[in-house]
Design an enzyme around this catalytic site. Structure first.
Site, PDB file in Angstrom:
ATOM      1  CG  ASN A  80      22.699 -18.218 142.404  1.00 59.71           C
ATOM      2  OD1 ASN A  80      22.098 -17.136 142.493  1.00 59.71           O
ATOM      3  ND2 ASN A  80      22.150 -19.360 142.787  1.00 59.71           N
ATOM      4  CG  HIS A  81      23.351 -21.222 135.663  1.00 60.85           C
ATOM      5  ND1 HIS A  81      21.992 -21.458 135.654  1.00 60.85           N
ATOM      6  CD2 HIS A  81      23.811 -21.563 134.418  1.00 60.85           C
ATOM      7  CE1 HIS A  81      21.648 -21.919 134.457  1.00 60.85           C
ATOM      8  NE2 HIS A  81      22.727 -21.985 133.699  1.00 60.85           N
ATOM      9  CB  ALA A  82      21.455 -23.918 141.073  1.00 61.39           C
ATOM     10  CD  GLU A 153      27.730 -20.256 140.012  1.00 65.51           C
ATOM     11  OE1 GLU A 153      27.988 -21.186 140.804  1.00 65.51           O
ATOM     12  OE2 GLU A 153      26.567 -19.886 139.749  1.00 65.51           O
TER      13      GLU A 153
END
Length: 237
Positions: A80-82, A153
């Protein structure tokens, strides 16, 4: 005080990158004759990136499940990429993978030059020809035995919620019949949100490598399993 610290921290990175890049060039030249996968250079780059995490007094990093990523043999890693610092903390896995990253980063002096030395994979989002080149480059890397790392994503989340996954990573895994290894990155959005470069107060960051997903004949099934795995890890207390 956080603004002052942030300015000093980014300036420190800018200055020390000159020294680290010089070291990267030396490593690349020395290992070029015998290290075709550029494993040594990637591990040097991992130490370079991780240095900026471990010297930051506001961040505490924990990595679990690292042994699920193979030292040798192909795999597709998805995370995931936040936040911008996802890249720094994922380097702390210290495993020989190849990044897929947006083209703009390859144009950044020193950092982008090092990415090219490492044979990482550039991508222009939204351009079909660039996507085809990216997939072909990943095909070559997987055939050579190198894992590849992608953010399925496609871009950083704006609200902290896990976004829908794109198909590319999972099509690669099915085509090459290699495992998909999901990775849940916790806490980075609190450390540095998507907009702005001012660091937040003390944050615990956790990189959690989850159980591998064996390849199926259907990329959509693999994609759903990977997303469910990461979503479940992020939702856990």
């Amino acid at each position: 005080m956080l603004r002052v610290f942030s300015v000093a921290y980014w300036a420190f990175i800018g200055i020390t990158c000159v020294v680290f890049f010089a070291g990267a060039v030396v490593v690349w030249l020395v290992t070029l004759p015998f290290d075709r996968r550029r494993t040594v250079l990637h591990l040097y780059s991992s130490a370079w990136a991780s240095f900026y995490v471990y010297v930051n007094p506001l961040w505490r990093l924990e990595v679990t499940g690292r042994n699920r990523i193979p030292w040798r043999g192909p795999a597709v890693l998805v995370a995931n990429h936040a936040s911008l610092i996802d890249i720094l903390v994922l380097f702390a896995l210290f495993r020989p993978f190849k990044w897929v990253s947006k083209q703009e980063i390859f144009r950044v002096p020193l950092i982008g030059w090092n990415m090219r030395l490492n044979d990482y994979v550039p991508l222009v989002r939204g351009r079909a020809e660039s996507v085809r080149r990216m997939m072909a480059h990943c095909d070559r890397l997987l055939e050579a035995g190198s894992p590849v790392m992608l953010f399925p994503e496609g871009r950083r989340t704006s609200d902290g919620e896990l976004q829908p996954f794109k198909d590319g990573a999972f099509e690669l895994a099915v085509r090459h019949q290699v495992p998909v290894i999901p990775i849940a990155v916790h806490g980075t959005r609190r450390a540095l949100p998507r907009h702005g470069l001012v660091l937040r107060d003390r944050v615990d960051v956790h990189v959690e490598v989850l159980p591998p997903i064996e390849p199926h004949d259907d990329a959509a099934t693999v994609k759903e399993l990977a997303r469910t795995s990461i979503a479940g890890a992020l939702a856990a207390p």
